[in-house]
Each structure stands twice: as structure tokens, then as C-alpha cells.
Motif scaffolding. Structure first.
Motif, PDB file in Angstrom:
ATOM      1  N   ILE A  57      20.288  28.252  16.926  1.00 21.51           N
ATOM      2  CA  ILE A  57      20.805  27.431  18.017  1.00 21.51           C
ATOM      3  C   ILE A  57      21.680  26.307  17.474  1.00 21.51           C
ATOM      4  O   ILE A  57      21.501  25.837  16.346  1.00 21.51           O
ATOM      5  N   ALA A  58      22.647  25.910  18.295  1.00 26.18           N
ATOM      6  CA  ALA A  58      23.513  24.769  17.991  1.00 26.18           C
ATOM      7  C   ALA A  58      23.133  23.640  18.935  1.00 26.18           C
ATOM      8  O   ALA A  58      23.189  23.789  20.154  1.00 26.18           O
ATOM      9  N   PHE A  59      22.735  22.521  18.366  1.00 18.88           N
ATOM     10  CA  PHE A  59      22.250  21.354  19.110  1.00 18.88           C
ATOM     11  C   PHE A  59      23.358  20.309  19.039  1.00 18.88           C
ATOM     12  O   PHE A  59      23.466  19.564  18.067  1.00 18.88           O
ATOM     13  N   LEU A 234      19.039  25.737  12.960  1.00 21.39           N
ATOM     14  CA  LEU A 234      19.186  24.711  13.992  1.00 21.39           C
ATOM     15  C   LEU A 234      20.280  23.789  13.478  1.00 21.39           C
ATOM     16  O   LEU A 234      20.049  22.964  12.601  1.00 21.39           O
ATOM     17  N   ILE A 235      21.500  23.967  13.989  1.00 22.99           N
ATOM     18  CA  ILE A 235      22.608  23.155  13.501  1.00 22.99           C
ATOM     19  C   ILE A 235      22.925  22.061  14.516  1.00 22.99           C
ATOM     20  O   ILE A 235      22.706  22.222  15.716  1.00 22.99           O
ATOM     21  N   THR A 236      23.418  20.938  14.018  1.00 24.21           N
ATOM     22  CA  THR A 236      23.883  19.876  14.899  1.00 24.21           C
ATOM     23  C   THR A 236      25.357  19.626  14.617  1.00 24.21           C
ATOM     24  O   THR A 236      25.872  19.976  13.546  1.00 24.21           O
ATOM     25  N   GLY A 237      26.015  19.022  15.588  1.00 25.94           N
ATOM     26  CA  GLY A 237      27.417  18.688  15.402  1.00 25.94           C
ATOM     27  C   GLY A 237      27.800  17.504  16.257  1.00 25.94           C
ATOM     28  O   GLY A 237      27.487  17.469  17.449  1.00 25.94           O
ATOM     29  N   SER A 238      28.469  16.514  15.649  1.00 28.29           N
ATOM     30  CA  SER A 238      28.924  15.344  16.396  1.00 28.29           C
ATOM     31  C   SER A 238      30.268  15.595  17.060  1.00 28.29           C
ATOM     32  O   SER A 238      30.561  15.024  18.106  1.00 28.29           O
ATOM     33  N   LEU A 239      31.093  16.419  16.434  1.00 27.32           N
ATOM     34  CA  LEU A 239      32.351  16.816  17.062  1.00 27.32           C
ATOM     35  C   LEU A 239      32.073  18.100  17.832  1.00 27.32           C
ATOM     36  O   LEU A 239      32.267  19.209  17.342  1.00 27.32           O
ATOM     37  N   MET A 240      31.595  17.939  19.056  1.00 27.51           N
ATOM     38  CA  MET A 240      31.123  19.087  19.821  1.00 27.51           C
ATOM     39  C   MET A 240      32.219  20.118  20.047  1.00 27.51           C
ATOM     40  O   MET A 240      31.996  21.320  19.922  1.00 27.51           O
ATOM     41  N   GLY A 241      33.409  19.639  20.409  1.00 26.51           N
ATOM     42  CA  GLY A 241      34.498  20.564  20.676  1.00 26.51           C
ATOM     43  C   GLY A 241      34.873  21.363  19.449  1.00 26.51           C
ATOM     44  O   GLY A 241      35.143  22.567  19.527  1.00 26.51           O
ATOM     45  N   VAL A 242      34.873  20.704  18.287  1.00 25.23           N
ATOM     46  CA  VAL A 242      35.215  21.383  17.035  1.00 25.23           C
ATOM     47  C   VAL A 242      34.180  22.451  16.712  1.00 25.23           C
ATOM     48  O   VAL A 242      34.516  23.611  16.425  1.00 25.23           O
ATOM     49  N   VAL A 243      32.897  22.074  16.756  1.00 21.03           N
ATOM     50  CA  VAL A 243      31.839  23.022  16.404  1.00 21.03           C
ATOM     51  C   VAL A 243      31.806  24.185  17.389  1.00 21.03           C
ATOM     52  O   VAL A 243      31.703  25.353  16.998  1.00 21.03           O
ATOM     53  N   ARG A 254      26.388  34.332  17.597  1.00 22.20           N
ATOM     54  CA  ARG A 254      25.335  34.059  16.598  1.00 22.20           C
ATOM     55  C   ARG A 254      24.446  32.890  17.014  1.00 22.20           C
ATOM     56  O   ARG A 254      23.302  32.802  16.569  1.00 22.20           O
ATOM     57  N   PHE A 255      24.963  31.991  17.836  1.00 23.47           N
ATOM     58  CA  PHE A 255      24.225  30.778  18.179  1.00 23.47           C
ATOM     59  C   PHE A 255      24.153  30.602  19.695  1.00 23.47           C
ATOM     60  O   PHE A 255      25.120  30.857  20.407  1.00 23.47           O
ATOM     61  N   ASP A 256      23.004  30.147  20.158  1.00 26.60           N
ATOM     62  CA  ASP A 256      22.896  29.636  21.522  1.00 26.60           C
ATOM     63  C   ASP A 256      23.211  28.144  21.467  1.00 26.60           C
ATOM     64  O   ASP A 256      22.647  27.420  20.640  1.00 26.60           O
ATOM     65  N   GLU A 257      24.106  27.690  22.332  1.00 30.43           N
ATOM     66  CA  GLU A 257      24.528  26.289  22.296  1.00 30.43           C
ATOM     67  C   GLU A 257      23.773  25.458  23.329  1.00 30.43           C
ATOM     68  O   GLU A 257      23.588  25.884  24.466  1.00 30.43           O
ATOM     69  N   PHE A 258      23.342  24.274  22.906  1.00 33.76           N
ATOM     70  CA  PHE A 258      22.673  23.325  23.791  1.00 33.76           C
ATOM     71  C   PHE A 258      23.305  21.951  23.598  1.00 33.76           C
ATOM     72  O   PHE A 258      23.500  21.504  22.471  1.00 33.76           O
ATOM     73  N   ILE A 259      23.624  21.293  24.691  1.00 36.79           N
ATOM     74  CA  ILE A 259      24.194  19.951  24.639  1.00 36.79           C
ATOM     75  C   ILE A 259      23.056  18.935  24.741  1.00 36.79           C
ATOM     76  O   ILE A 259      22.265  18.971  25.681  1.00 36.79           O
ATOM     77  N   VAL A 260      22.974  18.046  23.768  1.00 35.77           N
ATOM     78  CA  VAL A 260      21.929  17.020  23.777  1.00 35.77           C
ATOM     79  C   VAL A 260      22.258  16.010  24.876  1.00 35.77           C
ATOM     80  O   VAL A 260      23.313  15.375  24.834  1.00 35.77           O
ATOM     81  N   PRO A 261      21.393  15.856  25.863  1.00 38.58           N
ATOM     82  CA  PRO A 261      21.712  14.942  26.967  1.00 38.58           C
ATOM     83  C   PRO A 261      21.467  13.489  26.580  1.00 38.58           C
ATOM     84  O   PRO A 261      20.805  13.189  25.584  1.00 38.58           O
ATOM     85  N   LYS A 262      22.002  12.590  27.383  1.00 40.06           N
ATOM     86  CA  LYS A 262      21.657  11.184  27.205  1.00 40.06           C
ATOM     87  C   LYS A 262      20.195  10.989  27.600  1.00 40.06           C
ATOM     88  O   LYS A 262      19.597  11.836  28.268  1.00 40.06           O
TER      89      LYS A 262
END
Length: 590
Positions: A57-59, A234-243, A254-262
Motif C-alpha cells: 500500500i501507498a500511504f 508500506l510506502i509513504t510520500g509527501s509529494l503525493m502527485g509525484v508518487v 502493485r499498490f493500493d493508494e490511501f490518502i492520509v486525512p487531516k
């Protein structure tokens, strides 16, 4: 080992039983507040790795949203539970490194954490997770030579292979491939019963800073590894658009993407008050609510505002919070953070258009615009294709949001403040008016949001009242129908017992009944019981004692009229007996 993910009071977590194998950047573990849904989701996901059913997953979330804090706490819980899942944490950092250097660093830190897990010695895990500390594979081999470690032979074999490979001059991408394959290779070793959870922080820097030679997208090395159920990522990314773009193009499916909410309002307010106390501020709940608003519930931004700095005011009122915010967007951490995002975008986008579009969408937070709407609203002198290119780049670098083909502002109001503070030409205001506008803008935003929520609350209350009335009516109907069955059962029992009275003369072997017998006029009789030469019609009232006054003589007469009409239509040759039942009695005057 019992489950260690346990919520305590006031949005805090229980810490008993957790060994902090890696240092958490929150500092004191007690200061980790909230993030209940996110941690529970990741905890279940990690637990399912042992069942070999979890996908990578991509967090994803912007800087300061709290991604790293969440996975650090998850790491320590998994390590402490010691249930056959080895946590591995690796952070990609800014700064160019060759594929060879990356291979040495990645493999060494991985096996240091494996050894730490097996030996329960957190010295290994803390050193491996501290990227300010250099690691050396040769020194590491010497240090574990005398240790008793499960699968030590396999570990030493891999370390020796690393040393030999470092002495060769292979294409740089081969080193990247060897590094990324290491965790899954160890997990599939015969005799190794543990699975691996790979926590890879700031994934966007893999392509940006790892020199893989002729391969300019080293993230491709995870193409097969990311699918391995024994060592999912479990990967994280601060540049969401780039990742997100890189995953779509180079690692599809390969990855399920999840956006970390506020954070939710309750968690964010509790965190604000807590940090206020830690830093010696006298932050009231009202001021905390204001700080939560101007930061859009982003935990890192809350900390930025309340962290004391020379020249920055202590905070107790909303005015103090405004001055602290102005300090931060003028010369503090908030400014430097957003400057990085802005610099990335401005390298490719026309500065003036970028600032105008970004500010406009921030200013109209919560509203969404198609490109043609933006072009018209801002009178942009751009052709459609160029405008779409610029919007795509702004979205890629997380300066605007995209949903269903429409664009909106990011959910961090501090970006708007940075733009206002450093690009005053956007506002077109005289310098002397800027400071007042800056402060009033935050307060007006806050009051507008309060009004919106109040209106929403009133609207919700009205909907709730309507719903309650419907449910209350349905509930009363159910109570009435239940009482009708009580009355019917009482009549049947009287027939069986031969007790006489209303049921006298009705044989046990010859009767039938109907509940809610509808008349053609739309009215109904609650109970109709027919037997032999007799028909009983009953009205049943299950009114609460305080509502017995609603049972009137008129109601009784209307029931009798209905019954006689039905008698005439359906049972003309039978004897009619009427019964009027009230569960809680009737008033004496009747």
C-alpha cells in the motif's frame, strides 16, 4: 502476546507493553494523540501479512500530515508484539547517492533490524533507523560474529555477498535491484518462518536522488518485489502527485493508494491544548479551535504554530495565534516547507500564473473549477492545452487538488498565508493595508466556517427531528400492533378455557381471525374474530398513561359505527360483539 494497539482516555494511547525499538519523532511517546482510524487500519493490514493476504500500500499525504509518526508507532507495536512479523523501516532522504551506495546502506540497515528483532536488542534497530548515523557492512559483520542469531548463516552469506558486490563495477541499476530484493529474499529462505513488513518513508526520493545509471526510474526495481505477500511494502510520500504518477506509470497495479486525512476536530483540539501546555502557553479551548481551523487540522502545522521561537509571541488568544502564524509564514518553518513545494512547481510553471491560480483556489477553498472556469475567472491569456499542462504540474507538486476533472485548493490554509505574505501582488493591496487584511482574513475565514457549521448543524437538527418523528411514529405503530396481538391471544385463550364473556359460544374447533381488517373507506378494525354464530370486533389502544385523555367518547362511537358497517357488509347474519381495549386503562370520566 496481547494486542498492544489500545486506546486510552482523551484520544491518547496506552503505552504499557510497547518497547520503543525506534525513536519516534514525536519525542515523548505520550504526546502521540489520536489517529485512531489510521492506526487501526494499518494494524489490521499488518496483521494480515502473517496470513499472506496483504497487498502493498501507498500511504500518501503532504508534509506535516503525520505519516511518519503513524508508521513509527506501528513499527514499535509490531516489534513489541513479536508475533512473527519483522518490521523494517527505511527512509529515503534528500541528496544524491549512487545505486552502489544505496545497496550497501539498504542491505546493512535491513539486517541490523532483523538482528535487533531476533535478539530483542533495540540498539540495532535504533542505529539502523537513525539515518544521521552511518552504517558499515564490514563492521556489522564483525559485531554479530559472536552473537547467537536465528538464520545467522543466511545473514552472513548476504553480508559477504554485499561486500563482494561492492568491490565490483556493475551497472548501478543492478545494485538497486539487489537492494530492493533483499527483504523478500530473506523472507522466502527455507526455515525462515517470519514475514517482513517494509516501511519505506518518502518514496518519491528514490527516483529523485538515487543514481541508477542508465535507468532513470529506479522505482521499477520494485515491480515484482511489491507483489510478494511475504514482504509487502508500506510506502509513504509527501509529494503525493509525484508518487501517485510514478506508481501509475512504472509500478501499475502493485499498490493500493490511501490518502492520509487531516486529524478530526476532537483529536486536533486535544493535541493543540496538549502542546500548548508543554510549551507553556495558556491556550483555551476557543483558541485551540481557532488554531485547528487556520491549520486545517494538520498536526505538523499545529506544532509549528505553538512551538516557541525567539521573537514569536506566547499564545493565549486568537490574536496571539494570528501573530504566531504571521511569524511562521514570514520567516518560520511553515514558510520554508511551502517554499520547497513552490520551488519545485515554479521550475516548470510560469510564476505569475502559478501564484494566481494557486491563490485563487486556496481563497475559494471547498469550491471546484473546471479549467475553462478558471480561465474565465482569472482572465488567463493561455490556450487550453497550456493551461491544462500548468494545472497538471501544480497538482503533481501538491499545490492544488484534482477531483473529477475539476481543481480546488489544498486543505492546508497556511499555503494561502504564505502566498499572501510573500506575493503581495496577488492581492493588489497597498503595503499599509496588508497587515490588517492578513489578520482579518484568518478571522473571517474562521467565522465563516463557524457559521457554515452552525447552519449545517441546524439543518441536520431539522432532518434529525423529521427522522425522529418518523421513527417515533413507526415505533408507536409497532407498539400498537404488538398490543393487538396481545388482545387477540387473550381472546383465543378465553375460547380455549371456555371462560364465557365476550367469547361465549365460540367453539374451539371453529373460529378464524384477522388483524387490521381494512374497510373500503380506508379505515380498519384492529381485531376481527369470527366463530360459529358470533363475530367479535375489537379496537386496541396502547396509549401511554399521560395520553389517556386522547381516548374519548367520540373515538368509541366512531369505532362502533365502523364495526356495524363492517357487520352489515360482511357478517349480516351473525351476532356482533364489540370490545374496546386500552393497555393502560381509561380516564374515570369515561
Amino acid at each position: 502476546m496481547k494486542k498492544l494497539l489500545r486506546l486510552d482516555k482523551n484520544d491518547r494511547w496506552e503505552l504499557e507493553g510497547i518497547e520503543f525499538a525506534i525513536e519516534e519523532r514525536v519525542g515523548n511517546p505520550e504526546n502521540f494523540i489520536g489517529r485512531v482510524r489510521e492506526l487501526e487500519f494499518l494494524y489490521i493490514w499488518a496483521d494480515n501479512i502473517r496470513k499472506l493476504i496483504s497487498r502493498s500500500i501507498a500511504f500518501l499525504g503532504r508534509r506535516k500530515i503525520g505519516k511518519s509518526l503513524i508508521i513509527e508507532r506501528l513499527y514499535n507495536i509490531i516489534y513489541s508484539e513479536h508475533k512473527g512479523l519483522i518490521p523494517f523501516y527505511y527512509e529515503f532522504a534528500e541528496g544524491t547517492r549512487s545505486g552502489r551506495e544505496f545497496y550497501h546502506d539498504f542491505l546493512t540497515r535491513f539486517y541490523m533490524q532483523v538482528v535487533g528483532y531476533y535478539t530483542r536488542d533495540i540498539t540495532w534497530t535504533r542505529t539502523a533507523a537513525d539515518f544521521k548515523t552511518d552504517v558499515d557492512v564490514t563492521v556489522f559483520m564483525e559485531e554479530i560474529a559472536s552473537l547467537s542469531v536465528p538464520h545467522k548463516e543466511r545473514i552472513l552469506t548476504d553480508l559477504n555477498r554485499c561486500i563482494r558486490m561492492m568491490g565490483k563495477d556493475k551497472p548501478l541499476y543492478e545494485y538497486v535491484l539487489a537492494a530492493t530484493a533483499t527483504p523478500r529474499s530473506f523472507a522466502t529462505t527455507p526455515g525462515v518462518r517470519e514475514q517482513i513488513v517494509q516501511m519505506i518513508d518518502e518514496f518519491q526520493y528514490l527516483n529523485m536522488y538515487i543514481d541508477a545509471g542508465v535507468e532513470d526510474r529506479p522505482c521499477k526495481a520494485y515491480m515484482s518485489t511489491a507483489e510478494m505477500k511475504v514482504a509487502p511494502l508500506l510506502i509513504t510520500g509527501s509529494l503525493m502527485g509525484v508518487v501517485s504518477e510514478e506508481l501509475m506509470r512504472w509500478l501499475p497495479h502493485r499498490f493500493d493508494e490511501f490518502i492520509v486525512p487531516k486529524m478530526n476536530d476532537q483529536e486536533a483540539a486535544a493535541m493543540t491544548v496538549n502542546y500548548g501546555m508543554l510549551y507553556g502557553h495558556d491556550i483555551t479551548p476557543g483558541t485551540a479551535s481557532y488554531i485547528v481551523h487556520v491549520t486545517n487540522n494538520v498536526p505538523g502545522r499545529i506544532v509549528d504554530i505553538v512551538t516557541p521561537k525567539f521573537g514569536k509571541p506566547a499564545i493565549s488568544t486568537t490574536e496571539d495565534a494570528d501573530r504566531a502564524l504571521e511569524f511562521e509564514v514570514g520567516q518560520g518553518t511553515i514558510k520554508s516547507d511551502w517554499d520547497e513545494y513552490l520551488a519545485l512547481a515554479m521550475n516548470a510553471v510560469n510564476h505569475v500564473n502559478m501564484r494566481r491560480i494557486t491563490y485563487f483556489l486556496c481563497r475559494h477553498e471547498g469550491e471546484w473549477y473546471y479549467p475553462r472556469d478558471l480561465k474565465r475567472a482569472l482572465s488567463l491569456e493561455l490556450d487550453d492545452s497550456r493551461l491544462r499542462e500548468e494545472l497538471a504540474l501544480l497538482h503533481k507538486y501538491d499545490l492544488i487538488e484534482l477531483s473529477g476533472g475539476r481543481y480546488g485548493g489544498v486543505f492546508d490554509r497556511t499555503l494561502k498565508k504564505v502566498l499572501m505574505k510573500h506575493y503581495g501582488d496577488i492581492l493588489g493591496l497597498p503595503v499599509k493595508d496588508f497587515d490588517a487584511y492578513f489578520r482579518n482574513d484568518s478571522l473571517l475565514d474562521y467565522l465563516h466556517e463557524r457559521v457554515r457549521r452552525l447552519e449545517l448543524s441546524l439543518e441536520e437538527a431539522e432532518v434529525l427531528r423529521d427522522t425522529m418523528n418518523v421513527l417515533r411514529g413507526e415505533h408507536n405503530n409497532l407498539k400498537g400492533h404488538y398490543y393487538e396481538r396481545e388482545v387477540l391471544l387473550g381472546l383465543i385463550k378465553a375460547i380455549i378455557d371456555g371462560g364465557g364473556g365476550l367469547t361465549e359460544g365460540i367453539p374451539v374447533t371453529d373460529f378464524s381471525y384477522t388483524l387490521s381488517f381494512f374497510l373500503e373507506a380506508g379505515k380498519e378494525i384492529d381485531v376481527v374474530l369470527e366463530g360459529g354464530q358470533v363475530v367479535i370486533m375489537a379496537e386496541c389502544k396502547n396509549y401511554a398513561p399521560e395520553n389517556l385523555h386522547k381516548i374519548t367518547e367520540k373515538m368509541v362511537r366512531e369505532f362502533a359505527d365502523k364495526a356495524r358497517r363492517l357487520m352489515k357488509e360482511r357478517f349480516p347474519k351473525k351476532i356482533l360483539r364489540l370490545g374496546f381495549f386500552s393497555k393502560h386503562g381509561i380516564e374515570e370520566k369515561l
